[in-house]
Design an enzyme around this catalytic site. Structure first.
Site, short mmCIF file in Angstrom:
data_model
loop_
_atom_site.label_atom_id
_atom_site.label_comp_id
_atom_site.label_asym_id
_atom_site.label_seq_id
_atom_site.Cartn_x
_atom_site.Cartn_y
_atom_site.Cartn_z
N GLU A 192 0.94 3.92 1.77
CA GLU A 192 1.45 4.34 3.08
C GLU A 192 2.63 3.48 3.49
O GLU A 192 3.64 3.98 4.02
CB GLU A 192 0.32 4.24 4.13
CG GLU A 192 -0.84 5.18 3.89
CD GLU A 192 -1.94 4.56 3.04
OE1 GLU A 192 -1.62 3.72 2.17
OE2 GLU A 192 -3.11 4.92 3.22
N CYS A 232 -6.74 2.68 4.38
CA CYS A 232 -7.56 1.48 4.65
C CYS A 232 -7.22 0.95 6.05
O CYS A 232 -6.25 1.36 6.68
CB CYS A 232 -7.29 0.42 3.58
SG CYS A 232 -5.68 -0.36 3.73
N HIS A 269 0.85 -1.19 0.00
CA HIS A 269 0.00 0.00 0.00
C HIS A 269 0.89 1.25 0.00
O HIS A 269 2.04 1.20 0.44
CB HIS A 269 -0.92 0.00 1.22
CG HIS A 269 -1.90 -1.14 1.22
ND1 HIS A 269 -3.21 -1.00 1.61
CD2 HIS A 269 -1.76 -2.45 0.83
CE1 HIS A 269 -3.84 -2.16 1.49
NE2 HIS A 269 -2.98 -3.05 1.03
N CYS A 297 -3.65 -0.36 6.51
CA CYS A 297 -2.61 0.66 6.70
C CYS A 297 -2.69 1.30 8.08
O CYS A 297 -1.67 1.65 8.68
CB CYS A 297 -2.72 1.73 5.62
SG CYS A 297 -2.13 1.14 4.03
ZN LIG Z 1 -3.90 0.70 2.70
#
Ligand SMILES: [Zn+2]
Length: 292
Positions: A103, A128, A101, A131
């Protein structure tokens, strides 16, 4: 300038585009120094948060999303004052759990850059749950701010009643300096790079200290350290981190020539099969493996 930024640069405000273009040379490390940040603020008259939001399209331009076609960009603010870009990465043909992801990518970039924490992360979409949990492992989790185009809040506000390292009696944190004892010597620079990275990996739950070093046809090498998580599944494997870091730096994964995995033989887990699965998606470079 690397071609991955060409189209995006044209879409930025003219003053920002003109100021940032000279910083995006082939040696651009997907990060901006405090001096460069000041230059960009002077040229655009934007504040720090506004400037990061304006730069997010450049981060998202590093996204590799053949499955979702959903391009996420993130910028992590290192405690040193440096800013680190990150983007999501997916591996076609492999399980979705292999994905990185944005992040995670930005935080990995900061960690590999020598940072011991981040103060704020700016993202173009709301983080999300995966994360939020990943970031709850950070050395700065209690004070970290999450900045979105229309909102800024603390990570703790995004993740109330959270589960974290303290629930498993762990006082260590991701991005805090790590120095694991993995005694080994090698004449091979790529093995040495993987070994050095494994000594700095974070695996307080499994002690499976591990890292990957990748070598490309142009001679460049990139590492990824294992980043473990109290909730286990959001852990970021070293191969994923290495691939994401290479792409952020403009490497072509089709030009990968060697991949070395070094890990502790005393850990409760192994990264071998997961690393081979990713390499399969990248064209079949054989994994060189060393357990110490
Ligand atoms: Zn994420």
């Amino acid at each position: 300038m690397h071609p991955r930024f060409a189209k995006t640069l044209d879409s930025l405000p003219a003053d920002l585009s003109a100021a940032v273009a000279p910083m995006l040379g082939d040696d651009f490390s997907a990060s901006f120094s405090p001096e460069q940040i000041q230059q960009l603020m002077d040229a655009t008259r934007l504040g720090e948060r506004e400037l990061r939001l304006a730069l997010l399209p450049l981060a998202a331009a590093c996204s590799v999303a053949p499955i979702s076609h959903f391009f996420v960009g993130a910028i992590a603010c290192g405690l040193s004052g440096r800013w680190y870009l990150g983007a999501n990465m997916e591996f076609a043909g492999q399980g979705l759990f292999n994905s990185v992801h944005a992040e995670q990518s930005a935080i990995s970039n900061a960690w590999l850059g020598g940072e011991t924490g981040i103060s704020e992360i700016t993202v173009n979409y709301t983080p999300c749950g995966h994360c939020r949990q990943f970031m709850n492992e950070l050395s700065t989790a209690k004070v970290l701010k999450v900045s979105l185009p229309d909102d800024i809040s603390t990570l703790q506000a995004f993740l109330p009643h959270s589960f974290g390292p303290a629930d498993l009696d762990i006082t260590d944190a991701l991005m805090s300096p790590q120095h694991h004892d993995l005694p080994f010597t090698s004449e091979d620079p790529l093995v040495c790079a993987a070994l050095a990275a494994a000594r700095q990996s974070y695996a307080p739950y499994s002690q499976g200290y591990a890292a990957v070093a990748l070598a490309f046809a142009d001679g460049r090498t990139f590492c990824g350290r294992y980043a473990e998580n109290a909730a286990f599944n959001p852990s970021l494997p070293p191969m994923q981190m290495a691939c994401a870091h290479a792409v952020l730096n403009g490497a072509d994964l089709g030009q990968l020539r060697r991949a070395v995995l070094v890990e502790s033989a005393k850990g409760q887990i192994s990264q071998q099969d997961a690393a081979r699965s990713v390499l399969k998606a990248l064209g079949g470079v054989t994994l060189e493996y060393l357990a110490i």
